[in-house]
Design an enzyme around this catalytic site. Structure first.
Site, short mmCIF file in Angstrom:
data_model
loop_
_atom_site.label_atom_id
_atom_site.label_comp_id
_atom_site.label_asym_id
_atom_site.label_seq_id
_atom_site.Cartn_x
_atom_site.Cartn_y
_atom_site.Cartn_z
N LYS A 1 -1.45 -1.35 -4.06
CA LYS A 1 -2.57 -0.41 -3.97
C LYS A 1 -1.96 0.98 -4.04
CE LYS A 1 -6.27 1.43 -1.06
NZ LYS A 1 -6.90 1.45 0.28
N TYR B 1 0.86 -1.18 0.00
CA TYR B 1 0.00 0.00 0.00
C TYR B 1 0.90 1.23 0.00
CZ TYR B 1 -3.95 3.01 1.40
OH TYR B 1 -4.92 3.98 1.46
#
Length: 300
Positions: free
Chosen positions: A173, A145
């Site tokens: 992400k 992330y």
């Protein structure tokens, strides 16, 4: 060089239409597992094929490990294999992240969402060792992330290239928004790519992303599925029209913050999932009135 179809890469573990789900609380502030299970089922019925539990929008900084794992187990027990469950397991402490990642795997997670260590501002080598240490400790795929607006330090493209060589590091992400760098990584690695910023969902799909992990989807899952279906069918005009229609929700999220937006929007739609935990607060009456107008403008 990448192998396989970028548009479907990673979907078996991370899905394509995902939601960073809120964590419901009771009036006394304790976690509401029954409401969490019901909410997860609602989102699956609306079109989500994966859910992030205990992510930032799930108030990961203010929920304990036991609460996170109890919610994961409850949703897995009720929904079975009907949805991919991505467990948020990251922190700024590598040892704690390893412990939480292992526990999440044992609790039934299909994959892990691990945020870049925040606050401590590690070097790129420190970031690399953090993610590989976590990935070495588990047997399920890890999604990096990358959100420098919160972590301060980005994961540089060179570091992502190195991480892509690890067999358990399977996805990114992206909440950084560097489309050019992302396209190069999609082209030249096997990393699955997910939009982590709703305004860029359609641009990232055009760049080759597998899907998106949404916040506005708390009240617009059907519209996001329609956007994805239109894009997959080559109907870019319809996909763009839906994306533009949803812009009032994106602006509301930016104004209120993800947690406050999502919980307040759900309340306006008849799903009271409780107040956020401090330091996040509920919107004022005036902010709720404006949010109601935003939902109406977006057609949700």
């Amino acid at each position: 060089m990448s192998t396989g179809n970028a548009a479907t890469r990673g979907s078996a573990h991370f899905g394509t239409i995902s939601l960073a789900m809120v964590t419901p609380f009771k009036k006394d502030g304790s976690i509401d597992l029954d409401a969490g299970v019901a909410l997860a089922g609602h989102f699956v019925d609306e079109g989500c094929d994966s859910l992030v539990l205990a992510g930032t929008t799930g108030e990961s900084p203010t929920t304990g490990a036991t609460e996170k794992l109890d919610l994961l187990r409850a949703v897995r027990s009720e929904l079975g294999d009907s949805v991919k469950l991505i467990a948020g397991s990251g922190s700024y402490d590598t040892a704690v992240t390893v412990e939480m990642s292992r526990a999440s795997q044992e609790a039934g997670a299909d994959s892990l969402l691990v945020v870049t260590p925040y606050y401590s501002r590690p070097s790129q080598e420190g970031i690399y060792q953090h993610f590989t240490t976590v990935a070495d400790a588990v047997d399920i795929p890890v999604c990096v992330y990358d959100i420098p607006s919160r972590s301060v330090v980005p994961v540089e493209p060179e570091t992502l290239h190195r991480l892509a060589d690890h067999p358990q590091i399977a996805a990114v992400k992206d909440a950084k928004g560097d489309l050019a760098a992302g396209m190069e990584l999609i082209e030249n690695t096997d990393l699955a790519w997910y939009s982590g910023d709703d305004p860029l969902n359609l641009p990232w799909l055009a760049a080759g992303a597998t899907g998106f992990i949404s916040v506005i989807g708390h009240v617009a899952t059907r519209q996001l599925k329609q956007l994805r279906d239109a894009f997959d069918a080559g109907d870019i005009a319809t996909a763009r029209s839906i994306a533009v229609q949803l812009q009032p929700l994106q602006k509301a999220q930016a104004r209120l913050g993800g947690v406050t937006f999502a919980k307040a929007a759900l309340k306006l739609k008849g799903k009271d999932v409780g107040a956020p935990r401090l330091p996040i607060i509920e919107p004022t009456a005036a902010e709720m009135d404006q949010l109601a107008q935003d939902l109406q403008a977006a057609g949700v």
